[in-house]
Design an enzyme around this catalytic site. Structure first.
Site, PDB file in Angstrom:
ATOM      1  N   GLU A   1      45.116  34.895  44.777  1.00 11.57           N
ATOM      2  CA  GLU A   1      45.563  33.561  44.092  1.00 11.57           C
ATOM      3  C   GLU A   1      44.121  32.732  43.945  1.00 11.57           C
ATOM      4  O   GLU A   1      44.093  32.237  42.639  1.00 11.57           O
ATOM      5  CB  GLU A   1      46.354  32.883  44.990  1.00 11.57           C
ATOM      6  CG  GLU A   1      47.870  33.670  44.985  1.00 11.57           C
ATOM      7  CD  GLU A   1      47.952  34.670  45.908  1.00 11.57           C
ATOM      8  OE1 GLU A   1      49.185  35.132  46.255  1.00 11.57           O
ATOM      9  OE2 GLU A   1      46.862  34.743  46.735  1.00 11.57           O
TER      10      GLU A   1
ATOM     11  N   PHE B   1      52.168  29.862  47.606  1.00 15.18           N
ATOM     12  CA  PHE B   1      50.799  30.391  47.577  1.00 15.18           C
ATOM     13  C   PHE B   1      49.919  29.608  46.513  1.00 15.18           C
ATOM     14  O   PHE B   1      48.735  29.580  46.746  1.00 15.18           O
ATOM     15  CB  PHE B   1      50.943  31.812  47.281  1.00 15.18           C
ATOM     16  CG  PHE B   1      51.660  32.754  48.139  1.00 15.18           C
ATOM     17  CD1 PHE B   1      51.563  32.315  49.507  1.00 15.18           C
ATOM     18  CD2 PHE B   1      52.662  33.740  47.488  1.00 15.18           C
ATOM     19  CE1 PHE B   1      52.530  33.181  50.514  1.00 15.18           C
ATOM     20  CE2 PHE B   1      53.539  34.687  48.572  1.00 15.18           C
ATOM     21  CZ  PHE B   1      53.361  34.126  50.101  1.00 15.18           C
TER      22      PHE B   1
END
Length: 354
Positions: free
Chosen positions: A68, A93
């Site tokens: 990410e 996330f």
């Protein structure tokens, strides 16, 4: 604040109409119209509905793998090149795991990156690690960030175009899959910085956003059965916030609730409390949300009941705080109403809707 009472399609009784994959279909539609729109995913492509874009416009889709932080950096580079990147992951996330990259690579230079955080609050059955209960707090504390908390199909579809038209970073907080249709798209227009009055009453005021707005309408219907009138202010734009709308609703009710699918610290309830304090508005005020605890791994039906998010629990809390009103028990009345009107048992949430 805009009056949107005529735009409300769902009375709070029975079950609303639903639509499937509104976000994914709208992003694909927007991508076909605007060649600057690109799509990034971090190993959660189908889980965030980005697979629809990938299947139709693969040349503008980028799979970044389970990374990410790197995805945010790539999106920042694409934005500097004139593209409009939509980046996707679960809300927990996309905000908590790569907060530094969001703050320094996107928000600080005010780049045109659109962050799409799926599975907000306790809507994920994946337990504490997957439940975004602090994402609003993190994004509210980030300068230059715009935050839109979405919970129904009409505004989810409109939010994609609103994000494209807004120059700068936007955090879209939404649920995947099946969404209720609460608002008439011919009468409702989502605007950044705006709030919407969905119902007018003099006893209880409910300020809500995202998935909690459906429950606010349901709670208001239960309160109405006891002769209690309710105003509902729907606030999809968490930042910038329509402070005047909050002031108006707070000044016209006897008890005020803020509903948060989030920790009570840092979310919509905190934003409302800040407005009340700074404007010196004295009204009994209750924040409904996770009370500084982590979530649990369980079904949505269990989680929403456990944390006091069910409509009858919200209605009961409001009624008990009204001065001069003797609150009859509403606990369980919502499940009973659903059984009577839809022929279902008490476990009425996603497992049945999906």
């Amino acid at each position: 604040m805009k009056e949107a009472i005529d735009a409300v399609k769902y009375s709070g009784k029975g079950l609303p109409e639903t639509r499937l994959k509104t976000y994914g279909n709208t992003l694909l539609e927007a991508g076909r119209v605007n060649e600057r729109v690109v799509c990034l995913s971090a190993d959660l492509t189908s889980q965030t509905e980005a697979d629809l874009f990938r299947g139709a416009i693969p040349e503008r889709f980028f799979s970044m793998g389970m990374a990410e932080q790197n995805m945010i950096g790539v999106a920042a580079g694409l934005a500097r090149s004139g593209e409009i990147p939509f980046v996707h992951s679960f809300g927990c996330f996309l905000t908590r795991r790569c907060f530094d990259q969001v703050a320094m690579s996107v928000a600080y230079p005010r780049l045109n990156v659109k962050l799409v955080g799926v599975m907000p609050g306790i809507s994920s059955p994946g337990g504490a690690s997957h439940q975004a209960i602090d994402d609003l707090a993190l994004m509210r504390a980030t300068p230059n960030m715009t935050i839109i908390d979405l919970g129904e199909a009409t505004e989810v579809a409109q939010s994609v175009y609103a994000a494209i038209q807004h120059e700068g970073p936007v955090y879209l907080r939404l649920r995947r899959g099946v969404l209720p249709v609460l608002l008439d798209d011919s009468k409702f227009k989502l605007e950044i910085g705006q709030s919407y009055l969905l119902r007018r009453g003099a006893d209880v005021g409910i300020i809500t956003s995202g998935l909690m707005t459906e429950r606010a309408l349901q709670a208001a219907a239960l309160l109405e059965r006891q002769g209690i009138s309710t105003s509902i202010l729907h606030v999809p734009s968490i930042k910038p916030l329509d402070e005047e709308g909050i002031v108006t609703v707070a000044a016209g009710c006897r008890v005020l609730l803020a509903l948060d699918n989030h920790n009570i610290i840092g979310g919509l309830g905190s934003a409302v409390a800040e407005v009340l304090a700074e404007r010196r508005i004295a009204v009994p005020f209750i924040r409904v949300g996770l009370r500084d605890v982590y979530g649990k791994a369980a079904t949505n039906a269990y989680l929403f009941r456990h944390f006091g998010f069910d409509p009858d629990q919200i209605a009961q809390l409001a009624a008990e705080r009204l001065e001069g009103h003797t609150a009859g028990s509403m606990i369980g009345s919502w499940q009973q109403q659903q059984t009577e009107q839809a022929g279902w048992g008490t476990d009425w949430t996603d497992e049945k809707k999906g």
